[in-house]
Scaffold this motif. Structure first.
Motif, short mmCIF file in Angstrom:
data_model
loop_
_atom_site.label_atom_id
_atom_site.label_comp_id
_atom_site.label_asym_id
_atom_site.label_seq_id
_atom_site.Cartn_x
_atom_site.Cartn_y
_atom_site.Cartn_z
N GLN A 1 0.79 -1.20 0.17
CA GLN A 1 -0.12 0.07 -0.16
C GLN A 1 0.86 1.14 -0.08
OE1 GLN A 1 -2.40 -0.74 3.56
NE2 GLN A 1 -3.90 -1.96 2.39
N ILE A 2 1.96 1.33 0.83
CA ILE A 2 3.03 2.41 0.92
C ILE A 2 3.30 2.48 -0.66
CG2 ILE A 2 5.16 3.13 1.55
CD1 ILE A 2 4.58 1.85 4.39
N GLY A 3 3.95 1.37 -1.23
CA GLY A 3 4.40 1.47 -2.69
C GLY A 3 3.38 2.13 -3.78
N GLY A 4 1.99 1.76 -3.48
CA GLY A 4 0.99 2.35 -4.28
C GLY A 4 0.85 3.73 -4.23
N ILE A 5 0.67 4.36 -3.02
CA ILE A 5 0.87 5.78 -2.48
C ILE A 5 2.07 6.43 -3.02
CG2 ILE A 5 0.76 7.44 -0.65
CD1 ILE A 5 -0.90 5.17 0.80
N SER A 6 3.06 5.92 -2.92
CA SER A 6 4.33 6.37 -3.25
C SER A 6 4.16 6.77 -4.93
CB SER A 6 5.50 5.58 -2.87
OG SER A 6 5.60 5.34 -1.56
N LEU A 7 3.83 5.67 -5.68
CA LEU A 7 3.74 5.86 -7.18
C LEU A 7 2.99 7.00 -7.60
CD1 LEU A 7 4.43 4.82 -9.85
CD2 LEU A 7 2.27 3.21 -9.72
N LEU A 8 1.78 7.13 -6.79
CA LEU A 8 0.94 8.14 -7.16
C LEU A 8 1.44 9.41 -6.84
CD1 LEU A 8 -2.65 6.90 -5.58
CD2 LEU A 8 -1.88 7.03 -8.20
N LEU A 9 2.44 9.40 -5.64
CA LEU A 9 2.92 10.82 -5.27
C LEU A 9 3.99 11.18 -6.29
CD1 LEU A 9 3.20 10.47 -1.45
CD2 LEU A 9 2.13 12.23 -2.68
N VAL A 10 4.94 10.14 -6.77
CA VAL A 10 5.73 10.33 -8.05
C VAL A 10 5.15 10.94 -8.83
CG1 VAL A 10 7.40 9.17 -9.30
CG2 VAL A 10 7.44 8.73 -6.86
N MET A 11 4.13 10.25 -9.50
CA MET A 11 3.32 10.63 -10.50
C MET A 11 3.07 12.11 -10.58
SD MET A 11 1.34 7.21 -11.73
CE MET A 11 0.62 7.77 -13.17
N LEU A 12 2.31 12.49 -9.42
CA LEU A 12 1.94 13.90 -9.21
C LEU A 12 2.87 15.00 -9.20
CD1 LEU A 12 -0.72 15.46 -8.56
CD2 LEU A 12 -0.10 15.17 -6.16
N ILE A 13 4.32 14.60 -8.45
CA ILE A 13 5.06 15.55 -8.68
C ILE A 13 5.84 15.80 -9.90
CG2 ILE A 13 7.58 15.78 -7.49
CD1 ILE A 13 6.59 14.46 -4.99
N ILE A 14 6.01 14.69 -10.57
CA ILE A 14 6.57 14.71 -11.97
C ILE A 14 5.71 15.48 -12.78
CG2 ILE A 14 6.91 13.39 -14.06
CD1 ILE A 14 8.18 11.18 -12.42
N TRP A 15 4.25 15.34 -12.60
CA TRP A 15 3.50 16.12 -13.53
C TRP A 15 3.44 17.74 -13.16
CZ3 TRP A 15 -1.27 18.91 -12.43
CH2 TRP A 15 -2.05 19.42 -13.49
N ILE A 16 3.28 18.02 -11.89
CA ILE A 16 3.34 19.39 -11.33
C ILE A 16 4.70 20.06 -12.03
CG2 ILE A 16 3.48 20.91 -9.33
CD1 ILE A 16 1.54 18.77 -8.06
N VAL A 17 5.66 19.44 -11.38
CA VAL A 17 7.18 20.07 -11.74
C VAL A 17 7.38 20.12 -13.29
CG1 VAL A 17 9.60 20.00 -11.61
CG2 VAL A 17 8.14 19.35 -9.63
N GLY A 18 6.72 19.28 -14.14
CA GLY A 18 6.83 19.19 -15.52
C GLY A 18 6.10 20.34 -16.15
N LYS A 19 4.78 20.30 -15.57
CA LYS A 19 4.12 21.45 -16.29
C LYS A 19 4.59 22.97 -15.89
CE LYS A 19 0.53 19.46 -17.92
NZ LYS A 19 0.03 19.65 -19.46
#
Length: 382
Positions: free
Chosen positions: A351-369
């Motif tokens: 579950q921690i891995g799943g939450i971490s994946l969502l956080l990584v994707m969110l940070i990549i999307w925000i910083v990338g934009k």
């Protein structure tokens, strides 16, 4: 995105020296540390002594019957001592302070309480109770459907027929090779963090990222594709190490050989995610890379038990501190599954891995934009 993923994987494979190091260095550590500390592990005495089980009775006939069957059970390798308490709070205090087991017989249910710093004894008691309750419920259901033929169907001769006896081998504990077979693979996962740091730095130096941007690929897609590429390469490399360690050292990875690879995934998501996010946010890769390799990785490895084996009973403060390290979660989730059949920590780790994946994707999307917007403003000033 697929060409970027393929490019990342191929670039990592082409660095044969680094790839061979990542595959064989953990094998060397397993052999070196595992053989050196074998005497320490062999001298460790694991035995089931007295198991104190506190209970508070507010039961109905059903739960009382299950509990009475539990009281009649005699275990060859352990001794269960039942102690009644005056109220629920006293029982919970025994769990919290003294790490004992508390059972609350509440009407038709049995509530089971144990301290997460203790592993084997609570798993043993819970397994017995759960087995009795399951058999009892099945028997009650059969009697309710067909009372006349219930005895022929169930064929229960006495109260012990409610559970299937299973002896617990006292020697089922990790040897030094077993322990470091898991711990050193976890240690090596930390060093995969350096892959994104240095490869993204080289992409910037060689203007590869700029060429990809000119091809119409957004910054978010570039970093997310890189993340997937490093994740796939790292997992493939670890699988080679894992397979070789199992063949060469006969390490006990449990009956289900997919558990260790499954536990690798959350660890890799966290590590590769950090390795991608740091160069996205900070431009000084040399400084951040030095701090990570010389400070953060050694500290987290020590807290996770990569150098010295850490038990379950560390005390509340030290237990909290060690859980900062992903290696600690990785080790505990695997060992508890293999040696006590407890998958709760493994599920929590996933579950921690799943939450971490969502956080990584969110940070990549925000910083990338944000990065793309800055570049657009720069281009439009001309």
């Amino acid at each position: 995105m697929i060409p970027i993923i393929k490019s990342v994987i191929l670039n990592c494979i082409r660095d044969k020296k680094e790839s061979l190091f990542m595959i064989f260095f953990p094998l060397f550590l397993i052999l070196l540390i595992g053989s050196t500390l074998s005497a320490y592990f062999d001298s460790s005495n694991t035995s089931f002594e007295e198991v104190a089980v506190y209970y508070f009775d507010e039961s109905s006939d059903k739960s009382k019957e299950v509990f009475n069957i539990f009281k009649d059970i005699e275990l060859d390798n352990s001794k269960i001592v039942l102690k009644e308490v005056k109220d629920v709070e006293e029982g919970k205090k025994e769990v919290k302070v003294n790490r004992n087991i508390f059972i609350h017989l509440k009407e038709d249910t049995i509530e089971f309480y144990s301290n997460n710093q203790s592993t084997i004894k609570p798993s043993l008691i819970y397994g017995i109770l759960n087995g009795i309750a399951s058999k009892y419920n099945a028997a009650a259901e059969v009697y309710s459907i067909n009372p006349l033929k219930a005895n022929d169907i169930i064929k229960v001769e006495d109260s012990k027929g409610f559970i299937e006896d299973e002896k617990v081998a006292l020697n089922e504990r990790p040897s030094s090779m077993d322990y470091y077979g898991v711990a050193e693979i976890g240690l090596m996962i930390f060093y995969f963090l350096m892959l994104p740091l240095y490869n993204i730095k080289n992409d910037r130096k060689n203007s590869i990222k700029d060429r990809i941007s000119l091809a119409g690929v957004s910054t978010s897609k570039y970093y997310f594709a890189s993340f997937l590429g490093f994740l796939i390469y790292s997992f493939g490399t670890l699988m080679i190490t894992y397979t070789l360690s199992n063949i060469l050292f006969d390490i006990n990875y449990g009956e289900n050989l997919l558990i260790v690879p499954l536990a690798m995934i959350p660890f890799l998501i966290i590590v590769i995610g950090i390795g991608i996010i740091i160069p996205m946010i900070f431009k000084e890769e040399e400084v951040s890379g030095s701090i990570i390799s010389n400070v953060i990785i050694p500290v987290l490895t020590f807290l996770g038990g990569g150098y010295v084996a850490l038990g379950d009973n560390l005390g509340s403060l030290l237990d909290f501190i060690t859980k900062i390290s992903p290696l600690r979660w990785f080790n505990i989730s695997i060992f508890r599954y293999i040696y006590s059949g407890d998958n709760t920590t493994l599920i929590r780790w996933l579950q921690i891995g799943g939450i971490s994946l969502l956080l990584v994707m969110l940070i990549i999307w925000i910083v990338g934009k944000r990065s793309d917007k800055i570049n657009e403003k720069y281009i439009n000033t001309n």
